[in-house]
Scaffold this active site. Structure first.
Site, mmCIF file in Angstrom:
data_model
loop_
_atom_site.group_PDB
_atom_site.id
_atom_site.type_symbol
_atom_site.label_atom_id
_atom_site.label_comp_id
_atom_site.label_asym_id
_atom_site.label_seq_id
_atom_site.Cartn_x
_atom_site.Cartn_y
_atom_site.Cartn_z
ATOM 1 N N ASN A 127 28.083 45.296 38.220
ATOM 2 C CA ASN A 127 28.146 46.524 37.424
ATOM 3 C C ASN A 127 27.690 47.755 38.203
ATOM 4 O O ASN A 127 28.134 47.999 39.306
ATOM 5 C CB ASN A 127 27.355 46.345 36.128
ATOM 6 C CG ASN A 127 27.884 45.195 35.307
ATOM 7 O OD1 ASN A 127 29.077 44.914 35.326
ATOM 8 N ND2 ASN A 127 27.011 44.504 34.599
ATOM 9 N N VAL A 187 21.883 21.276 38.720
ATOM 10 C CA VAL A 187 20.923 20.565 39.569
ATOM 11 C C VAL A 187 21.258 20.940 41.005
ATOM 12 O O VAL A 187 22.394 20.740 41.460
ATOM 13 C CB VAL A 187 20.985 19.041 39.372
ATOM 14 C CG1 VAL A 187 19.983 18.346 40.277
ATOM 15 C CG2 VAL A 187 20.726 18.681 37.911
ATOM 16 N N GLY A 236 28.189 25.602 44.481
ATOM 17 C CA GLY A 236 28.423 24.370 45.226
ATOM 18 C C GLY A 236 29.234 24.573 46.490
ATOM 19 O O GLY A 236 29.628 25.689 46.848
#
Length: 616
Positions: free
Chosen positions: A482, A279, A533
């Site tokens: 990659n 969220v 975060g």
């Protein structure tokens, strides 16, 4: 010797330039005379060239091995270290990985990093020596050719192994073959059941294999880009923007809006909610980035107050009473939620239904006087591909509760109507459910962004036919992992811009402390940036870099305000329903059919055409 020396210096115009330097500096009379002389003559020195690449094995933000690439250049006849970059790990971090699977992943990761280090220190070190770090296109072309060669070598090895396996099978006895056939017949009934269940949904597309050592390609390309920016004495984001716009410096630049992850919904018992992975909060465009981050931190603090113990929503009055007790004892109790920080840098919590984390956000914002939809927006990373039950052919939204792809679309429509402050859904469906992607885009495209992240996992090389293999969506999350090269991202974002997709630069699960991703997002003109975060050093470093770029652009007066514009998708016309005398809409080559403008009204053709007329 004296004549030879005079001719040598005259041939390089040394006396003339020395006289010019002395005459110009005498009037200035600088405090550091020799420093100014060095600066003056440095303009005439040769451009730096790559002299050495160094690859080494380092650890990323979660303690997993990854690749670091260092670039050394010959600058004014001396070898000088210019910069380095650390690649992010491509592997996803699974919550419930089996021990055998985890060990196999660890071995694969170690082998990949060791191979990448070998490529950088040997082959690439030799191939790139003497090239200019500012010539990104040429460097990326060399890297691309080397990678294609390695892919061909891998295919040849696989073909040889396949031929050997076929030869081994041909030598097996007829008795063993008969036994195998009889075993297949016995297992026919359960096989039929599985086949019937799988027909309910499109089968999963094969997973694209990652070539062992491919980290070397992406790491070297990004390191060269950083070296080019350093040599040119400009920030990396401006260097990327110049590469994208053919050295035409943009007058204004827009910062990508951050998608800040606040909650990571765990999917293990006793939590029942399976669908939601993250969220996220998106600050409104009218706030500066600094103001937006500060507001997110205030909301995060309130969420932590409400989560006590972690995973359980406590009434504010109860939370206040507990806080008071801790205060009365004279000890400052640390927030319980701090003990549950995800590798994504956010709080971990478990929920029992889809609305619970949204109501938690709503309560937290209300408690501090903010209104969702006005003062802050929400985004949800559904990660629906992780909860697909292929036996049932349905998504496990809650524990024991399954929904078909069509039911998922109805659920999302109801969710957005109930919580209109959600402006983005990431991976609401699997990539293979293309018809449902079409349906959800037509239903919700004008209200929120429908973003493909896992559904757009392997689109780093669209050069062959310029066809991006993704379902209908508002935009995609790109990750620099990659064999992705800087030139690939530049070309890909240009292609996405032309097809009205928004671009989001996202960090993978195994993030490193390198903050180059932020410069890439700004230079490429991404609409959003998804960094996780506001905890863990490897993620906070990137937010700090974003804040520094905002300050620099504001100081230079080149910062343009971002905007939020949704795409109203038109439903695809059904050919069988068109009258026979109506001309179909003209084909638009620049846009794919699902992203073209709404069809224009077409008049019926006249019964007879004028003479000498042509119909186009």
């Amino acid at each position: 010797l004296r004549r030879e020396a005079a001719e040598y210096y005259r041939g390089h115009r040394v006396p003339q330039r020395m006289e010019e330097a002395l005459n110009s500096l005498f009037t200035l009379r600088p405090a550091d005379l020799y420093g100014e002389l060095a600066n003056y003559f440095s303009k005439f020195s040769k451009a730096p060239v790559i002299c050495k690449l160094v690859g080494r094995k380092v650890l990323d933000g979660v303690g997993q091995p990854t690749l670091e690439v260092e670039i050394y250049c010959t600058v004014k006849n001396y070898e000088k270290r210019i910069c380095s970059t650390v690649m992010s790990s491509h592997s996803q971090i699974s919550e419930n990985a089996l021990p055998d699977t985890a060990e196999a992943d660890e071995r694969e990761r170690n082998d990949s990093v060791n191979t990448a280090v070998e490529w950088v220190n040997e082959s690439l070190n030799t191939m790139l020596r003497g090239l200019k770090p500012t010539d990104q296109c040429k460097v990326d072309k060399v890297l691309g050719e080397y990678f294609r060669k390695k892919v061909e070598e891998k295919k040849e090895i696989q073909n040889q192994e396949g031929e050997e396996a076929e030869a081994t099978l041909a030598l097996t006895s007829s008795t063993a073959s008969a036994t195998a056939l009889s075993g297949k017949k016995k297992a026919a009934k359960p096989g039929k059941k599985v086949a019937v269940a799988e027909r309910m949904i499109p089968p999963a597309e094969p997973v694209e294999s990652v070539l062992c050592g491919s980290l070397a390609i992406g790491g070297t390309s990004l390191a060269i880009a950083k070296a080019g920016a350093t040599i040119s004495h400009i920030p990396l984001y401006l260097h990327i923007a110049l590469l994208k716009h053919d050295q035409d410096s943009p007058k204004e630049m827009t910062l990508p809006l951050p998608m800040v992850t606040l909650l990571n919904c765990e999917k293990i018992s006793p939590a029942k909610l399976k669908l939601v992975k993250e969220v996220m909060l998106i600050p409104p465009v009218q706030l500066s980035l600094t103001q937006g981050i500060e507001r997110v931190l205030v909301i995060q603090k309130e969420i932590m107050r409400l989560l006590d113990p972690p995973g359980k929503v406590v009434h504010p009055q109860l939370a206040d009473s507990k806080k008071g007790k801790a205060h009365n004892t004279g000890k400052k109790a640390p927030p319980q939620a701090l003990k549950r920080i995800s590798h994504l840098g956010c709080l971990i919590t478990g929920c029992d239904n889809l609305e619970q984390p949204l109501l938690l956000m709503q309560t937290a914002c209300k408690n501090i006087g903010l209104e969702l939809g006005t003062d802050m927006h929400l985004a949800i990373n559904c990660a629906a591909h992780e909860v697909m039950d292929y036996v049932k052919g349905k998504y496990e939204v809650l524990t024991g509760m399954f929904k078909s792809p069509d039911e998922m679309v109805d659920m999302y429509v109801e969710l957005i109507n109930k919580f209109p402050f959600i402006i983005a859904l990431i991976d609401p469906l699997r990539k293979e459910d293309r018809q449902q992607w079409n349906n959800i885009c037509c239903a919700l495209g004008s209200k929120c962004y429908l973003i493909a992240e896992d559904a757009a996992k392997y689109i780093s090389q669209p050069k062959i036919d310029e066809n991006i293999n993704i379902p209908m969506c508002s935009g995609v999350v790109l990750k620099y992992i990659n064999q992705t090269k800087v030139s690939d991202l530049i070309e890909l974002t240009g292609l996405l811009d032309g097809q009205r997709h928004i671009t989001i630069l996202g960090s993978p699960d195994g993030e490193s402390s390198d903050d180059s991703l932020v410069d890439l997002a700004v230079g490429l003109g991404a609409r959003f940036i998804k960094l996780g975060g506001l905890s863990r050093g490897e993620r906070v470093t990137k937010y700090n870099r974003l804040l520094a770029i905002e300050e620099e652009l504001a100081k230079n007066r080149t910062l343009r305000e971002a905007n939020l514009e949704f795409i109203a998708f038109a439903e695809e016309p059904q050919p069988e329903k068109q009258p026979s005398d109506v001309l179909p809409p003209p084909k638009q080559d620049s846009l794919p059919p699902q992203l073209s403008q709404p069809a224009l009204q077409v008049r019926s053709l006249p019964a007879q055409l004028p003479e000498n007329s042509t119909l186009t």
